[in-house]
Design a protein around this motif. Structure first.
Motif, PDB file in Angstrom:
ATOM      1  N   ASN A 182       0.855  -1.136  -0.072  1.00  0.00           N
ATOM      2  CA  ASN A 182      -0.040  -0.129   0.041  1.00  0.00           C
ATOM      3  C   ASN A 182       0.791   1.198  -0.038  1.00  0.00           C
ATOM      4  O   ASN A 182       0.576   2.292  -0.722  1.00  0.00           O
ATOM      5  N   ASP A 235       0.634   3.478  -3.257  1.00  0.00           N
ATOM      6  CA  ASP A 235       0.082   4.769  -3.067  1.00  0.00           C
ATOM      7  C   ASP A 235       1.059   6.052  -2.686  1.00  0.00           C
ATOM      8  O   ASP A 235       0.573   7.104  -2.226  1.00  0.00           O
ATOM      9  N   SER A 252      -7.742   1.719  -5.736  1.00  0.00           N
ATOM     10  CA  SER A 252      -7.896   1.974  -4.182  1.00  0.00           C
ATOM     11  C   SER A 252      -7.464   0.841  -3.459  1.00  0.00           C
ATOM     12  O   SER A 252      -8.185  -0.368  -3.503  1.00  0.00           O
ATOM     13  N   SER A 253      -6.497   0.837  -2.813  1.00  0.00           N
ATOM     14  CA  SER A 253      -6.011  -0.160  -1.902  1.00  0.00           C
ATOM     15  C   SER A 253      -7.150  -0.334  -0.767  1.00  0.00           C
ATOM     16  O   SER A 253      -7.289  -1.399  -0.032  1.00  0.00           O
ATOM     17  N   SER A 254      -7.625   0.932  -0.063  1.00  0.00           N
ATOM     18  CA  SER A 254      -8.708   0.762   0.822  1.00  0.00           C
ATOM     19  C   SER A 254     -10.031  -0.089   0.586  1.00  0.00           C
ATOM     20  O   SER A 254     -10.334  -0.876   1.089  1.00  0.00           O
ATOM     21  N   HIS A 310      -2.587  10.764   4.498  1.00  0.00           N
ATOM     22  CA  HIS A 310      -2.670   9.317   3.805  1.00  0.00           C
ATOM     23  C   HIS A 310      -2.188   8.373   4.610  1.00  0.00           C
ATOM     24  O   HIS A 310      -2.883   7.177   4.855  1.00  0.00           O
ATOM     25  N   ASP A 337      -4.781   5.398   5.399  1.00  0.00           N
ATOM     26  CA  ASP A 337      -4.446   4.102   5.206  1.00  0.00           C
ATOM     27  C   ASP A 337      -3.762   2.876   5.880  1.00  0.00           C
ATOM     28  O   ASP A 337      -4.222   2.008   5.907  1.00  0.00           O
ATOM     29  N   LYS A 388      -6.195   0.689   8.142  1.00  0.00           N
ATOM     30  CA  LYS A 388      -6.778  -0.495   7.658  1.00  0.00           C
ATOM     31  C   LYS A 388      -6.156  -1.751   7.918  1.00  0.00           C
ATOM     32  O   LYS A 388      -6.591  -2.619   8.446  1.00  0.00           O
ATOM     33  N   SER A 432     -10.645   6.382  -0.169  1.00  0.00           N
ATOM     34  CA  SER A 432      -9.549   6.064  -0.914  1.00  0.00           C
ATOM     35  C   SER A 432      -8.873   7.284  -1.091  1.00  0.00           C
ATOM     36  O   SER A 432      -9.226   8.440  -1.866  1.00  0.00           O
ATOM     37  N   THR A 433      -7.606   7.183  -0.876  1.00  0.00           N
ATOM     38  CA  THR A 433      -6.742   8.679  -0.921  1.00  0.00           C
ATOM     39  C   THR A 433      -6.421   8.614  -2.336  1.00  0.00           C
ATOM     40  O   THR A 433      -6.170   9.705  -2.942  1.00  0.00           O
TER      41      THR A 433
END
Length: 332
Positions: free
Chosen positions: A22, A26, A104-106, A188, A192, A195, A276-277
Protein backbone atom coordinates in the motif's frame (compact mmCIF):
# COMPACT_ATOMS: atom_id res chain seq x y z
CA UNK A 1 4.28 -24.45 17.18
CA UNK A 2 0.54 -25.05 16.95
CA UNK A 3 -0.95 -24.64 13.44
CA UNK A 4 -3.35 -21.86 14.50
CA UNK A 5 -0.53 -19.75 15.95
CA UNK A 6 1.55 -20.30 12.83
CA UNK A 7 -1.43 -19.22 10.73
CA UNK A 8 -1.81 -16.07 12.85
CA UNK A 9 1.86 -15.20 12.35
CA UNK A 10 1.53 -15.72 8.59
CA UNK A 11 -1.56 -13.47 8.54
CA UNK A 12 0.21 -10.70 10.47
CA UNK A 13 3.11 -10.91 8.01
CA UNK A 14 0.65 -10.80 5.09
CA UNK A 15 -1.11 -7.79 6.63
CA UNK A 16 2.16 -5.91 7.02
CA UNK A 17 3.08 -6.92 3.46
CA UNK A 18 -0.22 -5.42 2.31
CA UNK A 19 0.64 -2.26 4.25
CA UNK A 20 4.09 -2.16 2.67
CA UNK A 21 2.61 -2.64 -0.81
CA UNK A 22 0.00 0.00 0.00
CA UNK A 23 2.89 2.33 0.83
CA UNK A 24 4.67 2.02 -2.50
CA UNK A 25 1.40 1.66 -4.44
CA UNK A 26 0.03 4.88 -2.99
CA UNK A 27 3.25 6.89 -2.71
CA UNK A 28 2.02 8.75 -5.77
CA UNK A 29 -0.94 10.06 -3.80
CA UNK A 30 1.32 12.23 -1.70
CA UNK A 31 4.18 13.11 -4.00
CA UNK A 32 3.15 12.91 -7.66
CA UNK A 33 2.16 16.55 -7.95
CA UNK A 34 5.23 17.90 -6.16
CA UNK A 35 7.48 15.76 -8.38
CA UNK A 36 5.61 16.77 -11.54
CA UNK A 37 5.94 20.48 -10.73
CA UNK A 38 9.64 19.98 -9.87
CA UNK A 39 9.13 21.47 -6.41
CA UNK A 40 10.79 18.36 -4.96
CA UNK A 41 13.03 15.73 -6.45
CA UNK A 42 11.65 12.17 -6.33
CA UNK A 43 14.15 11.27 -3.57
CA UNK A 44 13.20 14.30 -1.47
CA UNK A 45 9.50 13.73 -1.96
CA UNK A 46 9.64 10.01 -1.15
CA UNK A 47 11.71 10.61 2.00
CA UNK A 48 9.34 13.29 3.26
CA UNK A 49 6.32 11.18 2.42
CA UNK A 50 7.71 8.11 4.20
CA UNK A 51 8.34 10.02 7.42
CA UNK A 52 4.97 11.76 7.46
CA UNK A 53 3.11 8.57 6.53
CA UNK A 54 4.46 7.09 9.77
CA UNK A 55 3.55 10.18 11.80
CA UNK A 56 0.04 10.24 10.34
CA UNK A 57 -0.45 6.55 11.07
CA UNK A 58 0.12 7.19 14.78
CA UNK A 59 -2.60 9.83 15.14
CA UNK A 60 -5.79 7.78 15.49
CA UNK A 61 -7.61 4.44 15.20
CA UNK A 62 -11.19 5.35 14.19
CA UNK A 63 -10.80 3.81 10.72
CA UNK A 64 -9.12 0.72 12.20
CA UNK A 65 -12.16 0.16 14.43
CA UNK A 66 -14.45 0.37 11.40
CA UNK A 67 -12.46 -2.36 9.66
CA UNK A 68 -12.19 -4.62 12.72
CA UNK A 69 -15.76 -4.24 14.04
CA UNK A 70 -18.17 -2.84 11.42
CA UNK A 71 -17.75 -5.02 8.30
CA UNK A 72 -18.06 -8.56 9.67
CA UNK A 73 -19.06 -9.45 13.26
CA UNK A 74 -16.15 -10.63 15.39
CA UNK A 75 -17.94 -13.91 16.13
CA UNK A 76 -17.60 -14.84 12.45
CA UNK A 77 -13.90 -13.99 12.37
CA UNK A 78 -11.63 -16.83 11.32
CA UNK A 79 -8.01 -16.89 10.28
CA UNK A 80 -9.08 -18.34 6.92
CA UNK A 81 -11.36 -15.36 6.33
CA UNK A 82 -8.64 -12.83 7.18
CA UNK A 83 -6.08 -14.71 5.09
CA UNK A 84 -8.41 -14.76 2.08
CA UNK A 85 -9.05 -11.02 2.49
CA UNK A 86 -5.35 -10.22 2.44
CA UNK A 87 -4.47 -12.54 -0.46
CA UNK A 88 -7.22 -10.96 -2.57
CA UNK A 89 -6.31 -7.35 -1.69
CA UNK A 90 -2.59 -7.92 -2.25
CA UNK A 91 -3.22 -9.58 -5.63
CA UNK A 92 -5.35 -6.66 -6.83
CA UNK A 93 -2.88 -4.08 -5.53
CA UNK A 94 0.02 -5.73 -7.32
CA UNK A 95 -1.95 -6.08 -10.55
CA UNK A 96 -3.00 -2.42 -10.61
CA UNK A 97 0.53 -1.32 -9.64
CA UNK A 98 1.94 -3.38 -12.52
CA UNK A 99 -0.54 -1.71 -14.88
CA UNK A 100 0.25 1.73 -13.42
CA UNK A 101 -3.38 2.26 -12.40
CA UNK A 102 -4.05 4.29 -9.23
CA UNK A 103 -6.79 2.06 -7.84
CA UNK A 104 -7.97 2.04 -4.23
CA UNK A 105 -6.07 -0.11 -1.74
CA UNK A 106 -8.72 0.76 0.85
CA UNK A 107 -11.64 -0.55 -1.16
CA UNK A 108 -9.60 -3.54 -2.31
CA UNK A 109 -9.22 -4.54 1.35
CA UNK A 110 -12.80 -3.82 2.45
CA UNK A 111 -14.49 -5.55 -0.48
CA UNK A 112 -12.07 -8.49 -0.40
CA UNK A 113 -13.23 -8.84 3.21
CA UNK A 114 -16.85 -8.72 2.05
CA UNK A 115 -16.18 -11.44 -0.54
CA UNK A 116 -14.43 -13.66 1.97
CA UNK A 117 -17.24 -13.06 4.45
CA UNK A 118 -19.87 -14.07 1.90
CA UNK A 119 -17.91 -17.26 1.19
CA UNK A 120 -17.76 -17.99 4.92
CA UNK A 121 -21.35 -17.30 5.95
CA UNK A 122 -23.36 -15.69 3.17
CA UNK A 123 -24.51 -12.11 2.70
CA UNK A 124 -26.44 -12.17 5.96
CA UNK A 125 -23.25 -11.85 8.07
CA UNK A 126 -22.12 -8.66 6.35
CA UNK A 127 -22.82 -5.59 8.50
CA UNK A 128 -24.60 -2.97 6.35
CA UNK A 129 -23.45 -0.08 8.57
CA UNK A 130 -19.74 -0.58 7.86
CA UNK A 131 -20.21 -1.31 4.17
CA UNK A 132 -22.47 1.73 3.77
CA UNK A 133 -19.89 3.87 5.55
CA UNK A 134 -17.27 2.64 3.10
CA UNK A 135 -19.56 3.21 0.12
CA UNK A 136 -20.28 6.72 1.40
CA UNK A 137 -16.55 7.39 1.34
CA UNK A 138 -16.27 5.75 -2.08
CA UNK A 139 -18.83 8.14 -3.58
CA UNK A 140 -18.31 11.32 -1.58
CA UNK A 141 -14.50 11.52 -1.51
CA UNK A 142 -13.99 11.68 -5.30
CA UNK A 143 -16.97 14.02 -5.73
CA UNK A 144 -15.62 16.37 -3.07
CA UNK A 145 -12.12 15.80 -4.46
CA UNK A 146 -13.31 17.20 -7.78
CA UNK A 147 -15.41 20.08 -6.45
CA UNK A 148 -13.30 21.43 -3.55
CA UNK A 149 -10.17 22.25 -5.59
CA UNK A 150 -12.27 24.07 -8.19
CA UNK A 151 -13.76 26.23 -5.45
CA UNK A 152 -10.38 26.73 -3.78
CA UNK A 153 -8.74 27.68 -7.07
CA UNK A 154 -11.44 30.26 -7.81
CA UNK A 155 -11.11 31.62 -4.27
CA UNK A 156 -7.32 31.91 -4.61
CA UNK A 157 -7.70 33.53 -8.02
CA UNK A 158 -10.06 36.15 -6.61
CA UNK A 159 -8.10 36.85 -3.42
CA UNK A 160 -4.47 36.46 -4.52
CA UNK A 161 -3.62 35.28 -8.00
CA UNK A 162 -5.16 38.11 -10.01
CA UNK A 163 -3.04 40.62 -8.05
CA UNK A 164 0.23 38.70 -8.32
CA UNK A 165 2.65 38.47 -11.21
CA UNK A 166 2.98 34.95 -12.69
CA UNK A 167 6.63 34.72 -11.65
CA UNK A 168 5.72 35.51 -8.02
CA UNK A 169 2.87 33.00 -8.12
CA UNK A 170 5.28 30.25 -9.16
CA UNK A 171 7.91 31.26 -6.61
CA UNK A 172 5.51 31.50 -3.67
CA UNK A 173 3.55 28.36 -4.43
CA UNK A 174 6.72 26.32 -4.92
CA UNK A 175 7.29 26.87 -1.20
CA UNK A 176 3.65 26.37 -0.21
CA UNK A 177 3.44 23.15 -2.20
CA UNK A 178 6.07 21.55 0.02
CA UNK A 179 3.72 22.06 2.96
CA UNK A 180 0.68 20.81 1.03
CA UNK A 181 2.59 17.68 -0.05
CA UNK A 182 3.57 17.12 3.59
CA UNK A 183 -0.08 17.50 4.67
CA UNK A 184 -1.13 15.02 1.98
CA UNK A 185 1.45 12.47 3.14
CA UNK A 186 0.35 12.90 6.76
CA UNK A 187 -3.34 12.41 5.93
CA UNK A 188 -2.56 9.40 3.73
CA UNK A 189 -0.76 7.67 6.58
CA UNK A 190 -3.58 8.54 8.96
CA UNK A 191 -6.26 6.85 6.85
CA UNK A 192 -4.53 4.05 4.97
CA UNK A 193 -2.32 2.54 7.67
CA UNK A 194 -5.35 2.18 9.91
CA UNK A 195 -6.87 -0.40 7.58
CA UNK A 196 -3.96 -2.73 8.29
CA UNK A 197 -4.30 -2.06 12.00
CA UNK A 198 -7.95 -3.03 11.74
CA UNK A 199 -7.37 -6.27 9.84
CA UNK A 200 -4.63 -7.41 12.26
CA UNK A 201 -6.88 -6.62 15.23
CA UNK A 202 -9.65 -8.62 13.54
CA UNK A 203 -7.24 -11.57 13.14
CA UNK A 204 -6.16 -11.35 16.78
CA UNK A 205 -9.80 -11.49 17.80
CA UNK A 206 -10.28 -14.60 15.66
CA UNK A 207 -7.29 -16.34 17.27
CA UNK A 208 -7.90 -15.38 20.91
CA UNK A 209 -11.70 -15.40 20.70
CA UNK A 210 -12.10 -11.94 22.19
CA UNK A 211 -13.42 -8.58 21.04
CA UNK A 212 -10.78 -5.86 21.04
CA UNK A 213 -12.15 -2.46 21.97
CA UNK A 214 -8.81 -0.77 21.26
CA UNK A 215 -6.03 -1.46 18.79
CA UNK A 216 -2.92 -2.93 20.49
CA UNK A 217 0.05 -0.56 20.57
CA UNK A 218 2.38 -3.00 18.80
CA UNK A 219 -0.14 -3.24 15.93
CA UNK A 220 -0.22 0.55 15.55
CA UNK A 221 3.57 0.83 15.54
CA UNK A 222 4.17 -2.09 13.17
CA UNK A 223 1.54 -0.89 10.67
CA UNK A 224 2.98 2.63 10.72
CA UNK A 225 6.50 1.28 10.15
CA UNK A 226 5.42 -1.02 7.30
CA UNK A 227 3.65 1.79 5.46
CA UNK A 228 6.61 4.11 5.92
CA UNK A 229 8.98 1.47 4.57
CA UNK A 230 6.76 0.84 1.55
CA UNK A 231 6.50 4.54 0.85
CA UNK A 232 10.29 4.81 0.96
CA UNK A 233 10.50 2.27 -1.85
CA UNK A 234 8.36 4.54 -4.02
CA UNK A 235 6.05 3.61 -6.88
CA UNK A 236 7.24 5.30 -10.03
CA UNK A 237 4.72 3.67 -12.38
CA UNK A 238 1.76 5.32 -10.66
CA UNK A 239 3.67 8.54 -9.99
CA UNK A 240 4.03 8.93 -13.76
CA UNK A 241 0.30 8.37 -14.30
CA UNK A 242 -0.81 10.73 -11.54
CA UNK A 243 1.74 13.48 -11.97
CA UNK A 244 2.39 13.62 -15.69
CA UNK A 245 -0.42 11.95 -17.66
CA UNK A 246 -3.63 13.50 -16.34
CA UNK A 247 -2.99 17.25 -16.58
CA UNK A 248 -0.02 19.59 -16.91
CA UNK A 249 0.57 20.87 -13.36
CA UNK A 250 2.14 24.02 -11.96
CA UNK A 251 3.01 24.64 -8.29
CA UNK A 252 -0.24 26.49 -7.54
CA UNK A 253 -2.18 23.59 -9.09
CA UNK A 254 -0.31 21.05 -7.00
CA UNK A 255 -0.88 23.10 -3.84
CA UNK A 256 -4.62 23.33 -4.46
CA UNK A 257 -5.00 19.63 -5.36
CA UNK A 258 -2.98 18.38 -2.38
CA UNK A 259 -4.53 20.74 0.16
CA UNK A 260 -8.06 19.90 -0.96
CA UNK A 261 -7.46 16.15 -0.96
CA UNK A 262 -5.67 16.17 2.40
CA UNK A 263 -8.50 18.10 4.09
CA UNK A 264 -11.07 15.61 2.80
CA UNK A 265 -9.01 12.57 3.83
CA UNK A 266 -8.19 13.94 7.27
CA UNK A 267 -11.86 14.68 7.94
CA UNK A 268 -12.81 11.15 6.88
CA UNK A 269 -10.15 9.67 9.18
CA UNK A 270 -11.58 11.48 12.20
CA UNK A 271 -15.05 10.18 11.30
CA UNK A 272 -13.79 6.60 10.94
CA UNK A 273 -14.57 6.45 7.21
CA UNK A 274 -12.12 4.39 5.14
CA UNK A 275 -11.73 6.48 1.98
CA UNK A 276 -9.52 6.08 -1.03
CA UNK A 277 -6.63 8.51 -0.98
CA UNK A 278 -6.12 7.54 -4.62
CA UNK A 279 -9.65 8.47 -5.63
CA UNK A 280 -9.45 11.74 -3.75
CA UNK A 281 -6.16 13.06 -5.10
CA UNK A 282 -6.92 11.79 -8.62
CA UNK A 283 -10.16 13.73 -8.82
CA UNK A 284 -8.52 16.72 -7.14
CA UNK A 285 -5.96 16.80 -9.95
CA UNK A 286 -8.78 16.55 -12.49
CA UNK A 287 -10.69 19.32 -10.71
CA UNK A 288 -7.68 21.61 -10.85
CA UNK A 289 -7.27 20.74 -14.52
CA UNK A 290 -10.80 21.77 -15.38
CA UNK A 291 -10.14 25.29 -14.07
CA UNK A 292 -7.73 25.60 -17.00
CA UNK A 293 -10.36 24.30 -19.42
CA UNK A 294 -11.80 20.84 -20.00
CA UNK A 295 -9.41 20.24 -22.88
CA UNK A 296 -6.44 20.56 -20.54
CA UNK A 297 -7.38 17.30 -18.80
CA UNK A 298 -6.39 14.09 -20.56
CA UNK A 299 -9.76 12.44 -20.13
CA UNK A 300 -8.65 9.20 -21.79
CA UNK A 301 -6.15 8.61 -18.97
CA UNK A 302 -8.76 9.75 -16.46
CA UNK A 303 -11.15 7.21 -17.97
CA UNK A 304 -8.66 4.39 -17.35
CA UNK A 305 -8.40 5.48 -13.72
CA UNK A 306 -12.18 5.49 -13.34
CA UNK A 307 -12.37 2.01 -14.88
CA UNK A 308 -9.95 0.73 -12.23
CA UNK A 309 -12.15 2.25 -9.51
CA UNK A 310 -15.30 0.63 -10.92
CA UNK A 311 -13.73 -2.81 -11.31
CA UNK A 312 -12.17 -2.83 -7.83
CA UNK A 313 -15.43 -3.59 -6.00
CA UNK A 314 -16.78 -6.61 -7.96
CA UNK A 315 -13.32 -8.01 -8.72
CA UNK A 316 -12.21 -7.90 -5.09
CA UNK A 317 -15.48 -9.39 -3.84
CA UNK A 318 -14.97 -12.24 -6.32
CA UNK A 319 -11.28 -12.62 -5.46
CA UNK A 320 -12.03 -12.65 -1.72
CA UNK A 321 -14.73 -15.30 -2.20
CA UNK A 322 -12.46 -17.43 -4.40
CA UNK A 323 -9.45 -17.11 -2.07
CA UNK A 324 -11.55 -18.25 0.89
CA UNK A 325 -12.84 -21.29 -1.00
CA UNK A 326 -9.33 -22.22 -2.15
CA UNK A 327 -7.87 -21.87 1.34
CA UNK A 328 -10.56 -24.14 2.78
CA UNK A 329 -10.15 -26.64 -0.07
CA UNK A 330 -6.41 -26.74 0.49
CA UNK A 331 -6.91 -27.27 4.23
CA UNK A 332 -4.63 -24.33 5.08
Amino acid sequence: MEPALLALIVIVVLALAFDFINGFHDTANAIATSVATKVLTPAQAITMSAVLNVVGALTGTAVAKTISKDIIPQEYATLELVGATLVSAIAWNLFTWWKGLPSSSSHALVFSMVGAGVAAGGWSIIIPKGVNKTLTGLVSSPVLGFIVPILLMFLLSWLVLRWMKPRLVTRNFRVLQIFSAAFMAFSHGGNDAQKTMGIITFALGAYFGVKYETVPTWVILSAAAAMGAGTAVGGWRIIKTMGFKVVDLKPVDGFVAETSAALIIETASRLGIPVSTTHTISTAIMGVGTTKGFRKVKWQVAGRIVQAWIFTLPVCIALGWLAHKLILAAGL
